[in-house]
Design a protein around this motif. Structure first.
Motif, PDB file in Angstrom:
ATOM      1  N   LEU A 393       1.279  -1.499  -0.127  1.00  0.00           N
ATOM      2  CA  LEU A 393      -0.274   0.353   0.036  1.00  0.00           C
ATOM      3  C   LEU A 393       1.037   0.769   0.329  1.00  0.00           C
ATOM      4  CD1 LEU A 393      -2.779  -0.773   2.756  1.00  0.00           C
ATOM      5  CD2 LEU A 393      -3.009  -0.623  -0.278  1.00  0.00           C
ATOM      6  N   ALA A 394       1.983   0.919   0.622  1.00  0.00           N
ATOM      7  CA  ALA A 394       2.729   2.464   0.752  1.00  0.00           C
ATOM      8  C   ALA A 394       3.771   2.610  -0.758  1.00  0.00           C
ATOM      9  CB  ALA A 394       3.566   1.917   1.639  1.00  0.00           C
ATOM     10  N   GLU A 395       3.843   1.592  -1.589  1.00  0.00           N
ATOM     11  CA  GLU A 395       4.253   1.587  -3.100  1.00  0.00           C
ATOM     12  C   GLU A 395       3.329   2.481  -4.189  1.00  0.00           C
ATOM     13  OE1 GLU A 395       5.892  -1.992  -4.525  1.00  0.00           O
ATOM     14  OE2 GLU A 395       7.698  -1.606  -3.443  1.00  0.00           O
ATOM     15  N   LEU A 396       1.907   2.054  -3.462  1.00  0.00           N
ATOM     16  CA  LEU A 396       0.576   3.016  -4.071  1.00  0.00           C
ATOM     17  C   LEU A 396       0.504   4.023  -3.797  1.00  0.00           C
ATOM     18  CD1 LEU A 396      -1.551  -0.268  -4.016  1.00  0.00           C
ATOM     19  CD2 LEU A 396      -0.527   0.513  -5.627  1.00  0.00           C
ATOM     20  N   GLY A 397       1.047   4.451  -2.645  1.00  0.00           N
ATOM     21  CA  GLY A 397       0.495   5.688  -1.902  1.00  0.00           C
ATOM     22  C   GLY A 397       0.225   5.964  -1.141  1.00  0.00           C
ATOM     23  N   ALA A 402      -3.562   6.204   6.780  1.00  0.00           N
ATOM     24  CA  ALA A 402      -4.815   6.215   5.744  1.00  0.00           C
ATOM     25  C   ALA A 402      -4.593   4.505   5.911  1.00  0.00           C
ATOM     26  CB  ALA A 402      -4.489   6.198   4.582  1.00  0.00           C
ATOM     27  N   ILE A 403      -3.607   4.101   6.000  1.00  0.00           N
ATOM     28  CA  ILE A 403      -2.913   2.400   5.581  1.00  0.00           C
ATOM     29  C   ILE A 403      -3.873   1.701   7.531  1.00  0.00           C
ATOM     30  CG2 ILE A 403      -2.275   0.521   6.169  1.00  0.00           C
ATOM     31  CD1 ILE A 403       0.052   1.642   4.622  1.00  0.00           C
ATOM     32  N   GLU A 404      -3.225   2.669   8.011  1.00  0.00           N
ATOM     33  CA  GLU A 404      -4.740   1.925   9.398  1.00  0.00           C
ATOM     34  C   GLU A 404      -5.962   2.182   9.502  1.00  0.00           C
ATOM     35  OE1 GLU A 404      -4.387   0.536  13.735  1.00  0.00           O
ATOM     36  OE2 GLU A 404      -2.653   0.399  12.522  1.00  0.00           O
ATOM     37  N   GLN A 405      -5.872   2.929   9.125  1.00  0.00           N
ATOM     38  CA  GLN A 405      -7.810   3.452   9.173  1.00  0.00           C
ATOM     39  C   GLN A 405      -8.141   2.499   8.418  1.00  0.00           C
ATOM     40  OE1 GLN A 405      -9.117   5.638  11.116  1.00  0.00           O
ATOM     41  NE2 GLN A 405     -11.334   5.136  10.586  1.00  0.00           N
ATOM     42  N   LEU A 406      -7.974   1.962   7.252  1.00  0.00           N
ATOM     43  CA  LEU A 406      -8.269   0.835   6.717  1.00  0.00           C
ATOM     44  C   LEU A 406      -8.703  -0.345   7.719  1.00  0.00           C
ATOM     45  CD1 LEU A 406      -6.826   1.515   2.977  1.00  0.00           C
ATOM     46  CD2 LEU A 406      -8.681   2.286   3.152  1.00  0.00           C
ATOM     47  N   ARG A 407      -6.920  -0.596   8.195  1.00  0.00           N
ATOM     48  CA  ARG A 407      -7.364  -1.847   8.517  1.00  0.00           C
ATOM     49  C   ARG A 407      -8.646  -1.858  10.415  1.00  0.00           C
ATOM     50  NH1 ARG A 407      -2.440  -1.528   9.949  1.00  0.00           N
ATOM     51  NH2 ARG A 407      -1.792  -3.312   8.131  1.00  0.00           N
ATOM     52  N   ILE A 408      -8.156  -0.409  10.537  1.00  0.00           N
ATOM     53  CA  ILE A 408      -9.419  -0.709  11.587  1.00  0.00           C
ATOM     54  C   ILE A 408     -10.919  -0.435  11.103  1.00  0.00           C
ATOM     55  CG2 ILE A 408     -10.531   1.057  13.070  1.00  0.00           C
ATOM     56  CD1 ILE A 408      -7.470   2.697  13.340  1.00  0.00           C
ATOM     57  N   GLU A 409     -11.518  -0.744   9.991  1.00  0.00           N
ATOM     58  CA  GLU A 409     -12.455  -0.524   9.614  1.00  0.00           C
ATOM     59  C   GLU A 409     -12.389  -1.681   9.085  1.00  0.00           C
ATOM     60  OE1 GLU A 409     -13.382   2.728   7.311  1.00  0.00           O
ATOM     61  OE2 GLU A 409     -12.689   4.422   8.304  1.00  0.00           O
ATOM     62  N   LYS A 410     -11.604  -2.602   8.908  1.00  0.00           N
ATOM     63  CA  LYS A 410     -11.520  -4.207   8.285  1.00  0.00           C
ATOM     64  C   LYS A 410     -11.525  -3.813   6.953  1.00  0.00           C
ATOM     65  CE  LYS A 410     -13.121  -5.849  12.254  1.00  0.00           C
ATOM     66  NZ  LYS A 410     -13.894  -6.900  13.075  1.00  0.00           N
ATOM     67  N   VAL A 411     -11.145  -3.063   6.086  1.00  0.00           N
ATOM     68  CA  VAL A 411     -10.799  -3.141   4.342  1.00  0.00           C
ATOM     69  C   VAL A 411      -9.869  -3.914   4.913  1.00  0.00           C
ATOM     70  CG1 VAL A 411     -10.812  -1.945   2.378  1.00  0.00           C
ATOM     71  CG2 VAL A 411     -11.931  -1.148   4.092  1.00  0.00           C
ATOM     72  N   ILE A 412      -8.928  -3.698   5.485  1.00  0.00           N
ATOM     73  CA  ILE A 412      -7.408  -4.717   4.780  1.00  0.00           C
ATOM     74  C   ILE A 412      -6.948  -5.944   6.485  1.00  0.00           C
ATOM     75  CG2 ILE A 412      -6.446  -2.780   3.169  1.00  0.00           C
ATOM     76  CD1 ILE A 412      -4.622  -2.132   6.169  1.00  0.00           C
TER      77      ILE A 412
END
Length: 412
Positions: A393-397, A402-412
């Motif tokens: 995800l970092a490579e995608l920018g 934002a990554i942590e938020q996606l994790r909290i919201e169970k997208v990743i």
């Protein structure tokens, strides 16, 4: 994170699939240098992680099937997960998927949608029945493909029900067809303008992509030799014949005096003569009717009887030594225990020594085929679930927050 070794160095692959056919296809590409990103559900990942024999809750199969792959977790039912997958797909040279036809389209990840943005996209689609036809929407596992494709019908003994081969051969055959199709599609892309920048490892977005449509039953059907013309021209339906090869004589499984099974293939004309001399049947070796295969076929029972009578007097080691000395193709039927100590397997380095994260040693099958200049390599074993999510995800920018938020919201 781009690969730097092997003939497929610089090729990016996105794997969207579970279990066997799709993952085996991408596994072979990963073994020869492609960067393979495997998308898994955050809720447990690929089910094969828990199949068959486990170590600390993870399948030993997993460590082979997913070696050299990077694991990212994405909830593909969430639009944000679909958007991440779309970004990865548009960066990939090859997308490998084995969902039912129509699923990717529902998620906005179908070939036509991606092709509209990147015409060089290559998508390998593995499914039970292919992307078209009246059965395309039905679930189709390897066992069904083996049955429909003709393999199960001819497997086993004539007086018993059909049997399955002891591995998931239908899935594996489909995977191999997927690899072959992907390589041909890459060649076509390059021939129509697509190429790689050897210095940066980045794709020049040119060339024509395409769909590689692999149906499991068709991959099996492709292995069925002369099945169709024999039926169409002569009305012959190939049946189960146990260990024998019908119409190719002699080639069968025989039993030695201690009850071991041995395969003897003396069906070449010169080989048959050497075989008969080796077992003390010079009369059959000199019989003009038996000099050619078409003369031997009507006397199959007699020939098999002669070979079995000789095997009744031999141990398996004696039989092997005698027939190998006579230059007759012969072999015992190996279990994995036999393989692990066999001089030929060892000389060909068919096992690789690795270790788990806790230091426990483990041997895996070596990579085939063997390339003299650009051989495959196991760089790491199957990854932990989502092990590479943050880096990808970092490579995608994506920023860390934002990554942590996606994790909290169970997208990743």
């Amino acid at each position: 994170m781009t690969s730097s070794f092997g003939p497929l160095a610089g090729i990016k692959v996105l794997e969207l699939g579970t279990l066997i056919a799709g993952p085996f296809c991408s596994r072979m590409l990963a073994e020869f240098g492609a960067e393979v990103i495997k998308v898994e559900s955050p809720d447990g990942g690929d089910p094969i992680r828990q199949w068959r024999v486990l170590k600390d809750g993870t399948s030993l199969w997993w460590y082979v099937q997913s070696r050299n792959k990077k694991s990212i977790t994405l909830n593909l039912k969430d639009p944000r997960g679909q958007e991440i997958a779309r970004k990865l797909a548009l960066e990939a040279d090859i997308i490998i998927e084995n969902y039912r036809p129509g699923v990717l389209e529902k998620w906005g990840l179908g070939y036509e949608a991606l092709k509209a943005i990147n015409p060089a996209t290559i998508m390998v689609r593995l499914s039970g029945y292919g992307q078209t036809g009246p059965m395309k929407d039905l679930p189709g596992f390897g066992a069904i493909g083996e049955s429909m494709g003709g393999m199960r019908y001819v497997s086993g003994h004539p007086d018993r029900p059909p049997v399955r081969i002891g591995i998931s051969i239908g899935d594996s055959l489909a995977a191999l067809h997927g690899v072959i199709g992907a390589m041909m599609a890459l060649r076509h892309r390059d021939a129509t303008g697509g190429r790689w920048n050897g210095e940066t490892g980045e794709a020049c977005r040119a060339g024509q992509g395409q769909v590689v449509d692999v149906a499991l039953y068709e991959a099996v059907f492709n292995m069925m030799e002369s099945l169709v013309p024999e039926y169409d021209h002569a009305g012959v339906v190939r049946e189960r014949t146990g260990g024998a090869l019908p119409g190719i004589v002699p080639s069968n499984t025989y039993m030695t005096k201690e009850g071991a099974n041995i395969v003897i293939a003396g069906n070449g004309d010169a080989i048959f003569k050497r075989l008969m001399i080796a077992i003390g049947r010079e009369d059959m070796a000199d019989d003009p009717q038996l000099a050619r295969n078409d003369g031997r076929v009507p006397r199959t029972t007699e020939i098999d009887g002669a070979i079995q009578a000789w095997c009744d007097t031999q141990s398996i080691d004696e039989a092997l030594a005698t027939l190998q000395a006579a230059d007759v193709p012969v072999g015992k039927i190996y279990s994995v225990r036999d393989m692990m100590s066999d001089p030929q397997f060892l000389a060909r380095q068919m096992f690789e020594q690795h270790q788990f994260s806790d230091g426990t040693p483990i041997r895996l099958p070596a990579i085939t085929p063997k390339l003299s200049q650009t051989p495959g390599e196991t760089r790491w074993l199957g990854p932990k679930l989502g092990e590479h999510t943050e880096a990808i995800l970092a490579e995608l920018g994506y920023e860390l927050a934002a990554i942590e938020q996606l994790r909290i919201e169970k997208v990743i």
